[in-house]
Design a protein around this motif. Structure first.
Motif, short mmCIF file in Angstrom:
data_model
loop_
_atom_site.label_atom_id
_atom_site.label_comp_id
_atom_site.label_asym_id
_atom_site.label_seq_id
_atom_site.Cartn_x
_atom_site.Cartn_y
_atom_site.Cartn_z
N MET A 1 0.84 -1.28 -0.14
CA MET A 1 -0.01 -0.02 0.15
C MET A 1 0.97 1.12 -0.01
O MET A 1 1.90 1.20 0.64
CB MET A 1 -0.99 -0.17 1.06
CG MET A 1 -1.30 1.28 1.52
SD MET A 1 -2.26 1.09 3.29
CE MET A 1 -1.76 2.53 4.01
N HIS A 95 -4.66 -1.02 -5.23
CA HIS A 95 -4.81 -0.43 -6.62
C HIS A 95 -5.65 -1.49 -7.58
O HIS A 95 -6.26 -1.19 -8.58
CB HIS A 95 -3.47 -0.41 -7.37
CG HIS A 95 -2.75 -1.90 -7.42
ND1 HIS A 95 -1.92 -2.42 -6.22
CD2 HIS A 95 -2.68 -2.77 -8.25
CE1 HIS A 95 -1.62 -3.68 -6.63
NE2 HIS A 95 -1.92 -3.95 -7.58
N HIS A 128 -6.05 6.10 1.08
CA HIS A 128 -5.39 5.87 -0.32
C HIS A 128 -6.40 6.64 -1.30
O HIS A 128 -5.87 7.24 -2.50
CB HIS A 128 -5.63 4.41 -0.68
CG HIS A 128 -5.22 4.02 -1.94
ND1 HIS A 128 -3.71 3.89 -2.29
CD2 HIS A 128 -5.82 3.62 -2.97
CE1 HIS A 128 -3.76 3.51 -3.97
NE2 HIS A 128 -5.24 3.31 -4.24
#
Length: 323
Positions: A1, A95, A128
């Motif tokens: 991450m 992702h 994120h």
């Protein structure tokens, strides 16, 4: 991450205490949970109004719009810092979560009622993608009924109910569910490296109805935040709690600061075990299994993929708690 920005890091949530003598009963009643997507209703065999039923009556109607991105932004820095230090939190593969569509995240449960892996993932997700992207985590409906925990809804917590999940997905949110529910959450610590999604094909049906991909989320480390001894189904039966309170299990654990904890009625302070969460590539159900897929086959595929990753994470783990 990707490393969290300097301003970002998690607060651990403090378990709310029940009021007076109801506290142990409320904690025990929580084990009735058929988490993930089962409707929150008292068992049919319990005719009288049980403690669990009374608490469920406190749950307000579901409204995904209650989530407050400004509150999430405010608590994120300190919370992520604390989680990073205490749990040495590591979340990989974010992702894989599609950016332009809501998704149904399917996770394995660990860590008892405290579910520290859920906290770690939610904080990493907000760090994120930004607090503005909505994430709703479904928990047992009783958690929404505890006094003083209404703020959890503002942070994206919803009662585990199929309608709650559908409304959140329709509103454009990502939704995290745990089909394994308490079967996984209260499994003995030495048997934690196993994914058990049961027969929860309603998860696949939900993804099909909402036309969203399923993104598996695999976590390890939560079962090391206390010594979980088992679900205690036999103990619940011997104490006749199934008939008196509608309680099918009475989980037992050894945890700070109480020592032996029955039903996790008093909550506990999680040990600083290293928590690792791995996000896997999305599963487009219709693209991979056809327009009329076998829901059981899809669920088995998701479970097998998660089990393979959990086994790999377990092999890389050297020592309990240390990770």
């Amino acid at each position: 991450m990707p490393s969290a920005p300097p301003h970002a890091r998690p607060t651990t949530t403090t378990p709310s205490r029940g009021r007076g003598a109801l506290a142990p009963l409320a904690g025990a009643a929580g084990t009735v949970a058929r988490t993930a997507l089962r409707p929150a209703a008292a068992p049919a065999r319990v005719a009288r109004r049980t403690v669990a039923g009374l608490l469920r009556a406190r749950v307000r109607p579901v409204d995904p719009d209650e989530r407050d991105p400004f509150l999430v932004r405010d608590v994120l820095p300190g919370a992520w810092l604390l989680a990073s230090l205490w749990f040495r939190a590591e979340v990989r593969g974010l992702h894989h979560v599609p950016r332009d569509t809501p998704v149904l995240l399917v996770g394995n449960h660990s860590g008892g009622t405290m579910t520290p892996d859920s906290l770690v993932f939610a904080l990493a997700f907000a760090s994120h993608f930004g607090p503005e992207r909505p994430l709703h985590v479904l928990v047992h409906a009783l958690a929404s009924a505890y006094p003083g925990l209404g703020v959890l809804r503002r942070l994206g917590i919803l009662p585990a109910d199929p309608d709650a999940a559908r409304r959140a997905l329709r509103s454009g949110s990502c939704v995290l569910v745990y089909p394994g529910g308490e079967r996984e959450a209260h499994r003995p610590s030495w048997r934690s490296a196993r994914v058990d999604l049961g027969d929860r094909t309603d998860v696949v049906r939900l993804a099909l109805e909402a036309d969203v991909p399923i993104v598996p989320v695999v976590a390890i480390g939560g079962q090391e935040t206390a010594l979980f001894l088992g679900r205690g189904e036999g103990l619940a039966r011997r104490l006749r709690l199934d008939r008196l309170l509608g309680v099918d299990a009475l989980p037992l654990s050894l945890a700070a600061p109480w020592g032996l904890n029955v039903g996790d009625a008093l909550g506990h302070v999680p040990l600083p075990a290293k928590i690792v969460v791995q996000v896997l590539p999305p599963v487009d159900v219709r693209e991979e299994f056809g327009d009329e897929p076998d829901e059981a086959a899809v669920l088995a595929h998701v479970g097998a993929t998660m089990q393979e990753m959990l086994g790999e994470l377990a092999r890389r783990r050297r020592l309990p708690v240390v990770g």
